[in-house]
Write a protein that holds these residues in place. Structure first.
Motif, PDB file in Angstrom:
ATOM      1  N   ALA A 174      62.752  45.970  43.147  1.00  0.00           N
ATOM      2  CA  ALA A 174      62.597  47.150  42.250  1.00  0.00           C
ATOM      3  C   ALA A 174      62.057  46.686  40.858  1.00  0.00           C
ATOM      4  O   ALA A 174      62.240  45.398  40.226  1.00  0.00           O
ATOM      5  N   GLY A 175      61.424  47.507  39.961  1.00  0.00           N
ATOM      6  CA  GLY A 175      61.101  47.392  38.702  1.00  0.00           C
ATOM      7  C   GLY A 175      59.674  46.478  38.644  1.00  0.00           C
ATOM      8  O   GLY A 175      59.519  45.928  37.479  1.00  0.00           O
ATOM      9  N   GLN A 176      59.154  46.460  39.625  1.00  0.00           N
ATOM     10  CA  GLN A 176      57.848  45.289  39.547  1.00  0.00           C
ATOM     11  C   GLN A 176      56.621  46.160  39.653  1.00  0.00           C
ATOM     12  O   GLN A 176      56.663  47.382  39.738  1.00  0.00           O
ATOM     13  N   ALA A 177      55.427  45.735  39.360  1.00  0.00           N
ATOM     14  CA  ALA A 177      54.314  46.303  39.227  1.00  0.00           C
ATOM     15  C   ALA A 177      53.611  46.674  40.355  1.00  0.00           C
ATOM     16  O   ALA A 177      54.375  46.443  41.283  1.00  0.00           O
ATOM     17  N   GLY A 178      52.806  47.576  40.437  1.00  0.00           N
ATOM     18  CA  GLY A 178      52.069  48.111  41.912  1.00  0.00           C
ATOM     19  C   GLY A 178      51.709  46.934  42.647  1.00  0.00           C
ATOM     20  O   GLY A 178      51.088  45.915  42.145  1.00  0.00           O
ATOM     21  N   PHE A 179      51.622  47.315  44.031  1.00  0.00           N
ATOM     22  CA  PHE A 179      50.932  46.222  44.945  1.00  0.00           C
ATOM     23  C   PHE A 179      49.530  45.743  44.531  1.00  0.00           C
ATOM     24  O   PHE A 179      49.268  44.456  44.452  1.00  0.00           O
ATOM     25  N   THR A 180      48.644  46.809  44.120  1.00  0.00           N
ATOM     26  CA  THR A 180      47.297  46.155  43.746  1.00  0.00           C
ATOM     27  C   THR A 180      47.335  45.302  42.506  1.00  0.00           C
ATOM     28  O   THR A 180      46.503  44.371  42.222  1.00  0.00           O
ATOM     29  N   ASP A 181      48.002  45.866  41.517  1.00  0.00           N
ATOM     30  CA  ASP A 181      48.280  45.197  40.259  1.00  0.00           C
ATOM     31  C   ASP A 181      48.590  43.992  40.644  1.00  0.00           C
ATOM     32  O   ASP A 181      48.159  42.816  39.691  1.00  0.00           O
ATOM     33  N   ILE A 182      49.537  43.553  41.111  1.00  0.00           N
ATOM     34  CA  ILE A 182      49.996  42.189  41.618  1.00  0.00           C
ATOM     35  C   ILE A 182      49.123  41.403  42.079  1.00  0.00           C
ATOM     36  O   ILE A 182      48.957  40.279  41.861  1.00  0.00           O
ATOM     37  N   PHE A 183      48.237  42.066  43.238  1.00  0.00           N
ATOM     38  CA  PHE A 183      47.112  41.193  43.733  1.00  0.00           C
ATOM     39  C   PHE A 183      46.154  40.963  42.834  1.00  0.00           C
ATOM     40  O   PHE A 183      45.487  39.523  42.895  1.00  0.00           O
ATOM     41  N   ASP A 184      45.877  41.878  41.800  1.00  0.00           N
ATOM     42  CA  ASP A 184      44.813  41.553  40.983  1.00  0.00           C
ATOM     43  C   ASP A 184      45.268  40.395  39.931  1.00  0.00           C
ATOM     44  O   ASP A 184      44.208  39.538  39.397  1.00  0.00           O
ATOM     45  N   SER A 185      46.396  40.132  39.909  1.00  0.00           N
ATOM     46  CA  SER A 185      46.963  39.011  38.736  1.00  0.00           C
ATOM     47  C   SER A 185      46.787  37.818  39.665  1.00  0.00           C
ATOM     48  O   SER A 185      46.320  36.831  38.914  1.00  0.00           O
ATOM     49  N   TYR A 186      46.996  37.770  40.924  1.00  0.00           N
ATOM     50  CA  TYR A 186      46.760  36.766  41.724  1.00  0.00           C
ATOM     51  C   TYR A 186      45.075  36.161  41.767  1.00  0.00           C
ATOM     52  O   TYR A 186      44.832  35.167  41.467  1.00  0.00           O
ATOM     53  N   VAL A 187      44.375  37.141  41.935  1.00  0.00           N
ATOM     54  CA  VAL A 187      42.896  36.898  41.738  1.00  0.00           C
ATOM     55  C   VAL A 187      42.241  36.415  40.407  1.00  0.00           C
ATOM     56  O   VAL A 187      41.640  35.355  40.147  1.00  0.00           O
ATOM     57  N   ALA A 188      43.105  37.028  39.267  1.00  0.00           N
ATOM     58  CA  ALA A 188      42.563  36.390  38.061  1.00  0.00           C
ATOM     59  C   ALA A 188      42.938  35.319  37.798  1.00  0.00           C
ATOM     60  O   ALA A 188      42.304  34.448  36.917  1.00  0.00           O
ATOM     61  N   ARG A 189      44.180  34.763  38.346  1.00  0.00           N
ATOM     62  CA  ARG A 189      44.417  33.278  38.065  1.00  0.00           C
ATOM     63  C   ARG A 189      43.646  32.340  39.134  1.00  0.00           C
ATOM     64  O   ARG A 189      43.624  31.090  38.705  1.00  0.00           O
ATOM     65  N   ARG A 190      43.007  32.732  40.112  1.00  0.00           N
ATOM     66  CA  ARG A 190      42.209  31.871  41.011  1.00  0.00           C
ATOM     67  C   ARG A 190      40.654  32.809  41.256  1.00  0.00           C
ATOM     68  O   ARG A 190      40.324  32.853  42.349  1.00  0.00           O
ATOM     69  N   PRO A 191      40.137  32.827  40.131  1.00  0.00           N
ATOM     70  CA  PRO A 191      38.863  33.661  40.208  1.00  0.00           C
ATOM     71  C   PRO A 191      37.581  32.868  41.303  1.00  0.00           C
ATOM     72  O   PRO A 191      36.910  33.573  41.628  1.00  0.00           O
ATOM     73  N   ALA A 192      37.904  31.542  41.190  1.00  0.00           N
ATOM     74  CA  ALA A 192      36.634  31.035  42.074  1.00  0.00           C
ATOM     75  C   ALA A 192      37.168  31.055  43.351  1.00  0.00           C
ATOM     76  O   ALA A 192      36.359  30.719  44.236  1.00  0.00           O
ATOM     77  N   LEU A 193      38.106  31.404  43.856  1.00  0.00           N
ATOM     78  CA  LEU A 193      38.676  31.335  45.162  1.00  0.00           C
ATOM     79  C   LEU A 193      38.068  32.495  46.147  1.00  0.00           C
ATOM     80  O   LEU A 193      37.781  32.440  47.119  1.00  0.00           O
ATOM     81  N   PHE A 194      38.019  33.502  45.410  1.00  0.00           N
ATOM     82  CA  PHE A 194      37.777  34.720  46.190  1.00  0.00           C
ATOM     83  C   PHE A 194      36.041  35.183  45.895  1.00  0.00           C
ATOM     84  O   PHE A 194      35.416  34.924  44.930  1.00  0.00           O
ATOM     85  N   TRP A 195      35.520  35.725  47.134  1.00  0.00           N
ATOM     86  CA  TRP A 195      34.208  36.469  47.004  1.00  0.00           C
ATOM     87  C   TRP A 195      34.295  37.430  46.300  1.00  0.00           C
ATOM     88  O   TRP A 195      34.862  38.395  46.553  1.00  0.00           O
TER      89      TRP A 195
END
Length: 333
Positions: free
Chosen positions: A162-183
């Motif tokens: 409970a009390g966490q950000a939305g699923f897509t927002d959390i995913f976006d934060s992972y991408v932001a920390r590893r921008p070179a990993l994803f196409w």
């Protein structure tokens, strides 16, 4: 089949008494098609393919519920090569190039990896670290990812913190920390077209991101999967409900017919064919490897591909794949 669906069905049928009656014998012993993942070594099989090859033109071995190695016979779908992403590392070394990741929203706006209610002793950071390590060492490869929000909060499933950000927002934060990993085109919410291999070497390609009840999170991943929901869709065969051991024959036929459709289908589209299935009366290992004298999907697939009529397999999402089956799929390229 999702573990929560299996457990809900068990509760309706009558729980523990039925489980005792329905508990089946072990699947067939490991063979070249089944439970022999470690016999395959294909760390760089994409390296020799032309940059101009579309991902849609490739025959790609993948795994269904990639990290599911804990929770018992109705939950495990893969050979166990270790926690914290060790199983993923083994699959990548064998040649697996599409993975199916199921995530629970955890405290601290993080993802943990689950199959239904069962935590798989791995977190999303483990997944990304193993992918980054592998692609850094083998930059000619790419890995496609299907990401699904796992928790429905129902009996047999998990519940998001409970009390966490939305699923897509959390995913976006992972991408932001590893921008070179994803196409980038697959994670910037622009409905990406299917890329050529040269554009995605050394990268993770998000194929689709699904919600907890199957709906697609709009604009993430590849545009062709706009209708990928829970089960089959235009370019996906995922008839996961195998109601009993005898119905494995039906599942084999569904996989075969979709293989034939893939081989003759739109050359510009990726076809994803889920070979696994389960129910209260059929464990994933039995559907994959066989039981009670019924041939499993994995040995059937190896035999059918060896006949030579399939020229493009698309993506085969496998439970408990064997080394010879992985090698055969790759050889079609």
């Amino acid at each position: 089949m999702n573990a929560s669906k299996v457990l809900r069905r068990a509760a309706v049928v009558a729980g523990a008494t039925v489980l005792l009656v329905a508990t089946p014998t072990a699947a067939f012993a490991a063979d070249p098609s089944y439970r022999t993942l470690g016999t395959a070594t294909n760390t760089d099989w994409m390296r020799g393919l032309a940059d101009s090859r579309s991902l849609a033109s490739l025959s790609i071995p993948g795994t269904h519920e990639t990290m599911a190695v804990h929770g018992g016979a109705w939950t495990q779908t893969q050979e166990n090569f270790g926690d914290s992403g060790g199983t993923l590392t083994a699959q990548l070394a064998a040649g697996i190039r599409m993975i199916d990741i199921r995530a629970r929203v955890n405290s601290g706006n993080t993802f943990t990896i689950h199959h239904g209610a069962t935590y798989q002793n791995a977190n999303f950071d483990d997944v990304l670290t193993k992918l980054s390590d592998f692609l850094g060492a083998h930059p000619g490869e790419t890995v496609l990812v299907r990401l699904k929000q796992e928790c429905t909060g129902e009996i047999g499933s998990c519940t998001d913190a409970a009390g966490q950000a939305g699923f897509t927002d959390i995913f976006d934060s992972y991408v932001a920390r590893r921008p070179a990993l994803f196409w980038t085109a697959s994670v910037d919410k622009t409905n990406a077209a299917v890329p050529a291999l040269g554009a995605v070497r050394g990268k993770v390609v998000l194929a689709v991101m699904n919600g907890a009840r199957g709906g697609r999170y709009a604009n993430y991943g590849l545009a062709q999967f706009s209708d990928w929901n829970d089960g089959s869709s235009t370019y996906v065969q995922d008839n996961y409900d195998v109601p009993n051991i005898g119905a494995i024959a039906t599942k084999r036929d569904q996989v075969r017919r979709f293989l034939d459709a893939t081989s003759a289908g739109d050359a510009g589209k990726i076809y994803v064919n889920f070979a696994g299935g389960s129910s209260l009366f059929a464990q994933p290992q039995q559907v994959a490897g066989g039981a009670f004298g019924v041939q499993g999907v994995d040995p059937f697939l190896l035999s059918y591909l060896n006949q030579g009529s399939v020229v493009r397999a698309g993506v085969l999402m496998l439970d408990f794949p064997g080394g010879a089956l992985i090698n055969k799929v790759i050889s079609l390229n």
